[in-house]
Design an enzyme around this catalytic site. Structure first.
Site, mmCIF file in Angstrom:
data_model
loop_
_atom_site.group_PDB
_atom_site.id
_atom_site.type_symbol
_atom_site.label_atom_id
_atom_site.label_comp_id
_atom_site.label_asym_id
_atom_site.label_seq_id
_atom_site.Cartn_x
_atom_site.Cartn_y
_atom_site.Cartn_z
ATOM 1 N N HIS A 174 -15.676 1.436 29.746
ATOM 2 C CA HIS A 174 -15.697 0.602 28.542
ATOM 3 C C HIS A 174 -16.079 1.395 27.297
ATOM 4 O O HIS A 174 -16.114 0.840 26.193
ATOM 5 C CB HIS A 174 -16.598 -0.628 28.728
ATOM 6 C CG HIS A 174 -18.058 -0.372 28.699
ATOM 7 N ND1 HIS A 174 -18.832 -0.304 29.841
ATOM 8 C CD2 HIS A 174 -18.918 -0.183 27.667
ATOM 9 C CE1 HIS A 174 -20.094 -0.092 29.511
ATOM 10 N NE2 HIS A 174 -20.168 -0.017 28.192
ATOM 11 N N ASP A 182 -15.968 0.546 36.404
ATOM 12 C CA ASP A 182 -16.320 0.947 35.038
ATOM 13 C C ASP A 182 -16.691 2.434 35.025
ATOM 14 O O ASP A 182 -17.862 2.807 34.911
ATOM 15 C CB ASP A 182 -17.484 0.073 34.549
ATOM 16 C CG ASP A 182 -17.763 0.234 33.070
ATOM 17 O OD1 ASP A 182 -16.926 0.828 32.364
ATOM 18 O OD2 ASP A 182 -18.833 -0.237 32.616
ATOM 19 N N SER A 192 -24.011 3.095 26.661
ATOM 20 C CA SER A 192 -23.514 3.041 28.036
ATOM 21 C C SER A 192 -22.976 4.398 28.478
ATOM 22 O O SER A 192 -22.702 5.266 27.675
ATOM 23 C CB SER A 192 -22.395 2.013 28.141
ATOM 24 O OG SER A 192 -22.812 0.743 27.728
#
Length: 247
Positions: free
Chosen positions: A66, A110, A203
């Site tokens: 992402h 992810d 992230s």
């Protein structure tokens, strides 16, 4: 197959946020985490965001899917992201390898590999981080570390310096409130009784257990309360190896 283990998506906004900022941690000793990468991203919509990541080969960084964007720049050798040092190496990303099964709606698979424009120079401030084997059993209760740049509190601005926090590997039942949590693909991390966590913003950083990158920061509660979800790296070793071998 081994069966073990920054805008918000509108339909997820009431339950979880993409993660990565360290809460309840401490500032790292400068350049003590030489594998850490600070990613500057221009999104497909044209706005700027940032993520964490980590160097696994001289020309490859591992991060969360992402964190993909129109263009990415990787900064290595960074401690304070607002204070440029001679240790910095700034490299453009020439190719983004998102996992082919990445599902942005539920943040499964992810994981993403970034190929750099050239090989990084390995120094005291820039180094690589080893990955686990494909079938790698991790026991609940084990203590690991996460690191990243970002908020030290939900209401605080992002930290300029690299922070780290100790987090406990939890039994998968602790993440049952996340409807799409998959123990084969993900790790449940962080004691819900502790105010120590990662949160939205940076992230893609690693979960380090005994010197091995076992997880990638994926998502958390919007209020930053643990546990949080990390992508389980060991499950993806065949895919990672295939990309590295072909490039």
């Amino acid at each position: 197959m081994c069966l073990l283990s920054l805008p918000l998506l509108l339909f997820l906004q009431y339950t979880r946020a993409k993660a990565g900022e360290v809460i309840g941690g401490t500032e790292c000793k400068p350049h003590s985490r030489p594998y850490m990468a600070y990613l500057e991203i221009v999104s497909s919509e044209g706005y700027e965001k940032d993520c964490g990541g980590f160097l696994i080969r001289r020309n490859f960084v591992l991060t969360a899917a992402h964190c993909a964007g129109r263009s990415l720049t990787v900064n290595l050798g960074v401690h304070n992201k607002k204070m440029k040092e001679d240790t910095w190496q700034r490299l453009k990303v020439i190719k983004q390898f998102l996992h082919p099964n990445y599902n942005s709606s539920v943040l499964l698979h992810d994981i993403m590999l970034l190929k750099l424009e050239k090989k990084a120079n390995l120094t005291l401030a820039v180094g690589t981080l080893p990955l686990p084997p494909e079938c790698n059993f991790l026991t609940s209760g084990r203590m690991c570390r996460a690191a990243g740049w970002g908020r030290t509190n939900v209401e605080e601005p992002a930290s300029d310096t690299l922070q780290e926090v100790k987090l406990r590997l939890m039994d998968p039942q602790a993440c049952k409130h996340f409807p799409n949590f998959n123990h084969n693909l993900q790790l449940c991390v962080g004691n819900p009784r502790k105010r120590k966590s990662v949160f939205k913003g940076d992230s893609g950083g690693p979960l380090l257990c005994a010197g091995i990158a076992q997880g990638i920061v994926s998502y958390a509660h919007r209020n930053a309360k643990p546990p949080v979800v990390f992508t389980r790296i060991s499950h993806y070793r065949p895919w990672i190896n295939k990309i590295l071998k072909a490039n």
